[in-house]
Write a protein that holds these residues in place. Sequence first.
Motif, short mmCIF file in Angstrom:
data_model
loop_
_atom_site.label_atom_id
_atom_site.label_comp_id
_atom_site.label_asym_id
_atom_site.label_seq_id
_atom_site.Cartn_x
_atom_site.Cartn_y
_atom_site.Cartn_z
N SER A 10 0.79 -1.20 0.12
CA SER A 10 -0.12 0.02 -0.13
C SER A 10 0.87 1.05 0.06
N ARG A 11 2.17 1.25 0.46
CA ARG A 11 3.08 2.19 0.56
C ARG A 11 4.50 1.89 0.52
N GLY A 12 5.08 3.01 0.36
CA GLY A 12 6.81 2.69 0.72
C GLY A 12 7.30 1.61 -0.34
N ILE A 13 8.23 0.46 0.12
CA ILE A 13 8.86 -0.21 -0.52
C ILE A 13 7.97 -1.14 -1.25
N GLY A 14 7.05 -1.54 -0.55
CA GLY A 14 6.11 -2.63 -1.31
C GLY A 14 5.54 -1.94 -2.73
N LEU A 15 4.94 -0.90 -2.39
CA LEU A 15 4.26 0.02 -3.27
C LEU A 15 5.35 0.24 -4.63
N GLU A 16 6.50 0.45 -4.22
CA GLU A 16 7.53 0.85 -5.39
C GLU A 16 7.89 -0.67 -5.92
N LEU A 17 8.10 -1.72 -5.33
CA LEU A 17 8.21 -2.86 -5.90
C LEU A 17 7.34 -3.21 -6.93
N ALA A 18 6.02 -2.89 -6.61
CA ALA A 18 4.77 -3.21 -7.47
C ALA A 18 4.93 -2.42 -8.51
N ARG A 19 4.99 -1.00 -8.55
CA ARG A 19 5.27 -0.16 -9.51
C ARG A 19 6.26 -0.68 -10.64
N GLN A 20 7.34 -1.05 -10.20
CA GLN A 20 8.82 -1.47 -10.97
C GLN A 20 8.28 -2.71 -11.55
N ARG A 24 7.95 -3.16 -15.83
CA ARG A 24 8.71 -4.18 -16.47
C ARG A 24 7.75 -5.09 -17.60
N GLY A 25 6.30 -4.83 -17.12
CA GLY A 25 5.38 -6.17 -17.73
C GLY A 25 5.21 -7.38 -17.15
N ALA A 26 5.64 -7.45 -15.98
CA ALA A 26 5.66 -8.50 -15.21
C ALA A 26 4.10 -9.04 -14.57
N ARG A 27 3.74 -10.04 -14.47
CA ARG A 27 2.57 -10.14 -13.84
C ARG A 27 2.57 -10.11 -12.30
N VAL A 28 1.84 -9.22 -11.67
CA VAL A 28 1.92 -8.62 -10.31
C VAL A 28 0.62 -9.07 -9.52
N THR A 29 0.90 -9.57 -8.30
CA THR A 29 -0.39 -9.68 -7.52
C THR A 29 0.13 -9.11 -6.23
N ALA A 30 -0.72 -8.07 -5.77
CA ALA A 30 0.02 -7.42 -4.55
C ALA A 30 -1.04 -7.17 -3.71
N SER A 31 -0.86 -7.18 -2.18
CA SER A 31 -1.97 -6.91 -1.21
C SER A 31 -1.86 -5.57 -0.50
N VAL A 32 -2.90 -5.23 -0.05
CA VAL A 32 -3.13 -4.23 0.90
C VAL A 32 -4.03 -4.58 2.23
N ARG A 33 -3.90 -3.97 3.11
CA ARG A 33 -4.51 -4.67 4.47
C ARG A 33 -6.04 -4.29 4.44
N ASN A 34 -6.45 -3.19 3.76
CA ASN A 34 -7.95 -2.70 3.63
C ASN A 34 -8.09 -1.94 2.39
N GLU A 35 -9.36 -1.50 2.22
CA GLU A 35 -9.48 -0.62 1.29
C GLU A 35 -8.84 0.71 1.14
N ALA A 36 -8.34 1.16 2.09
CA ALA A 36 -7.75 2.49 2.38
C ALA A 36 -6.64 2.56 1.34
N GLY A 37 -5.81 1.08 1.20
CA GLY A 37 -4.57 1.40 0.47
C GLY A 37 -4.82 0.83 -1.03
N ALA A 40 -3.89 3.84 -4.13
CA ALA A 40 -2.18 3.90 -4.50
C ALA A 40 -1.92 2.61 -5.31
N LEU A 41 -2.06 1.66 -4.99
CA LEU A 41 -1.77 0.25 -5.37
C LEU A 41 -2.39 0.21 -7.00
N GLU A 42 -3.64 0.57 -7.46
CA GLU A 42 -4.23 0.55 -8.45
C GLU A 42 -3.33 1.50 -9.31
N ALA A 43 -3.06 2.60 -9.05
CA ALA A 43 -2.16 3.61 -9.91
C ALA A 43 -1.01 2.87 -10.16
N ALA A 44 -0.17 2.45 -9.10
CA ALA A 44 1.31 1.63 -9.07
C ALA A 44 1.08 0.44 -10.20
#
Length: 229
Positions: A10-20, A24-37, A40-44
Amino acid sequence: MSHWLIAGASRGIGLELARQLALRGARVTASVRNEAGRAALEAALAPAGKKGRILIFDTRDASQIAAAAAQVDAPVDALIANAGAYGPERQNALDMDFDGVLDLLNVNSLGPLRVAQAFLPQLRLSENPRIVMMSSVLGSMALEGTFNVGYRASKAALNKITQCLADDLRPERIAVVSMHPGWVRTDMGGPDATLSVEESAEGILRVVDGLTLSGTRRYLDYRGDEIDW
């Protein structure tokens, strides 16, 4: 195409990993703790298009993690258990918020193991499965210092879990390592930290890209250098 799972993005290093990874064009599944996050993750993940997916779970809740894992039916090539916390203000050996530190241990030590166990079926389907437990150099038993004992203890416990998990999964050819991301300018690391999230994430991905079973059971930093357990 590799499939990466980032737990805690949802933020910080995890969000940046998802963005990068999305760039790259990789397949990415990423988690957030709740809807509040989610926003930002959708944008990344936007560059990944349909190859990006968001899961919602709290790493303290095994039932939530299991429900999320049941939604993933594709092989997972690399799992980065990134979700974590810094803990309460009072956490030194002479003044300890015991309830707060118990919750911290639940998040930082047991949370990554819950995630790894839940997604083992998907990792077993990969040709080069890797698990990265996001630790910290502060978890090293060789490091001196007495501040933030709870946080240090939670990462030291995670490191021992990493060792045991690596030994248990070696016969299944699943590599497991502990990773120190560096001192990073995030909400946790603060503005005086030496690394940007971009630099840390680039290094982490470079190390994980090159990780094979021969490198299992290691304690590495974002450059791939060894840290004493």
